[in-house]
Design a protein around this motif. Structure first.
Motif, mmCIF file in Angstrom:
data_model
loop_
_atom_site.group_PDB
_atom_site.id
_atom_site.type_symbol
_atom_site.label_atom_id
_atom_site.label_comp_id
_atom_site.label_asym_id
_atom_site.label_seq_id
_atom_site.Cartn_x
_atom_site.Cartn_y
_atom_site.Cartn_z
ATOM 1 N N TRP A 84 -49.908 22.528 4.491
ATOM 2 C CA TRP A 84 -48.679 23.102 3.932
ATOM 3 C C TRP A 84 -47.499 22.305 4.479
ATOM 4 O O TRP A 84 -47.567 21.763 5.578
ATOM 5 C CB TRP A 84 -48.518 24.555 4.382
ATOM 6 N N LEU A 144 -49.464 22.990 9.236
ATOM 7 C CA LEU A 144 -48.155 23.229 8.635
ATOM 8 C C LEU A 144 -47.210 22.149 9.150
ATOM 9 O O LEU A 144 -46.925 22.091 10.341
ATOM 10 C CB LEU A 144 -47.677 24.633 9.017
ATOM 11 N N VAL A 200 -56.067 24.594 9.364
ATOM 12 C CA VAL A 200 -54.854 24.607 8.543
ATOM 13 C C VAL A 200 -53.697 24.015 9.340
ATOM 14 O O VAL A 200 -53.512 24.322 10.517
ATOM 15 C CB VAL A 200 -54.520 26.042 8.080
ATOM 16 N N LYS A 220 -45.270 32.270 9.377
ATOM 17 C CA LYS A 220 -46.169 31.648 8.400
ATOM 18 C C LYS A 220 -47.381 31.030 9.108
ATOM 19 O O LYS A 220 -48.515 31.151 8.623
ATOM 20 C CB LYS A 220 -45.417 30.577 7.597
ATOM 21 N N PHE A 277 -42.193 27.312 1.944
ATOM 22 C CA PHE A 277 -43.517 26.779 2.280
ATOM 23 C C PHE A 277 -44.245 26.354 1.006
ATOM 24 O O PHE A 277 -44.329 27.121 0.056
ATOM 25 C CB PHE A 277 -44.309 27.824 3.066
ATOM 26 N N VAL A 278 -44.746 25.120 1.016
ATOM 27 C CA VAL A 278 -45.366 24.518 -0.159
ATOM 28 C C VAL A 278 -46.752 24.022 0.244
ATOM 29 O O VAL A 278 -46.882 23.202 1.151
ATOM 30 C CB VAL A 278 -44.509 23.317 -0.657
ATOM 31 N N GLN A 279 -47.783 24.515 -0.452
ATOM 32 C CA GLN A 279 -49.138 24.045 -0.167
ATOM 33 C C GLN A 279 -49.374 22.731 -0.905
ATOM 34 O O GLN A 279 -49.144 22.641 -2.109
ATOM 35 C CB GLN A 279 -50.169 25.092 -0.596
ATOM 36 N N LEU A 281 -51.232 32.015 8.378
ATOM 37 C CA LEU A 281 -52.211 31.027 7.914
ATOM 38 C C LEU A 281 -53.233 30.642 8.981
ATOM 39 O O LEU A 281 -54.209 29.966 8.679
ATOM 40 C CB LEU A 281 -51.489 29.741 7.477
ATOM 41 N N TYR A 338 -55.815 22.474 3.108
ATOM 42 C CA TYR A 338 -55.557 22.791 4.511
ATOM 43 C C TYR A 338 -54.199 22.302 5.010
ATOM 44 O O TYR A 338 -53.970 22.254 6.211
ATOM 45 C CB TYR A 338 -56.664 22.204 5.398
ATOM 46 N N GLY A 393 -43.364 22.809 5.324
ATOM 47 C CA GLY A 393 -42.260 23.760 5.461
ATOM 48 C C GLY A 393 -40.935 23.027 5.354
ATOM 49 O O GLY A 393 -40.625 22.187 6.202
ATOM 50 N N PRO A 403 -43.388 18.947 -2.242
ATOM 51 C CA PRO A 403 -42.307 19.499 -1.410
ATOM 52 C C PRO A 403 -40.909 19.167 -1.933
ATOM 53 O O PRO A 403 -40.031 20.033 -1.937
ATOM 54 C CB PRO A 403 -42.552 18.867 -0.032
#
Length: 159
Positions: free
Chosen positions: A78, A21, A19, A112, A70-72, A116, A76, A80, A47
């Protein structure tokens, strides 16, 4: 404590397993249209849309300097959105960057990332249009992220 890893490349294409970020700095005016956000928007519309909704609804939410959203965007990946910039231009009050706000937002990013199990990826946040200096930003990243053993990669855009 891990070290910040510096690489040449595109922060919207993070080089890591697991994952990821991707974090960046936004202004407190709801503006999205210059700098790194353009590269983000070329890759994912979410985003920007989320940031604009967050800003529009700011009377009833946590949108403010120091906040993070935070937006997925992939299973895997994200993004920020960190509000770390007052306004958009350098003027009589100095440069737009607000180090205290970036510090607060990075604390949320750390939480976060731990939640995650994510690595964190970014351009040299706060140093482009925001007008900040890396010598002030880097220690914030070290304190909020690498001190917690969160892997951080900083991308310098190659030509």
């Amino acid at each position: 404590m891990s070290e910040i890893r510096y690489v040449r490349g595109d922060a919207t294409a993070p080089q890591a397993k697991g994952v990821k970020l991707i974090v960046h700095v936004c202004n407190d005016l709801g503006g999205w249209g210059k700098g790194f956000v353009l590269a983000l928007s070329r890759r994912w519309p979410e985003p920007e849309a989320a940031y604009r909704r967050w800003h529009r609804g700011r009377a009833g939410n946590d949108f403010a300097l120091g906040a993070a959203q935070f937006v997925q965007v992939d299973p895997y990946v994200w993004v920020g959105n960190m509000v770390g910039q007052r306004g958009m231009r350098t003027g009589s009050k100095g440069v737009p960057v607000r180090y205290e706000a970036i510090d607060r937002a990075l604390a949320a990013v750390g939480d976060k990332a731990v939640e995650l199990g994510a690595s964190v990826h970014m351009p040299r946040i706060g140093c482009g249009l925001a007008g900040g200096t890396w010598s002030r930003i880097e220690p914030l990243i070290a304190a909020r992220l690498t001190a917690r053993s969160i892997p951080v990669t900083v991308y310098d855009h190659g030509d």
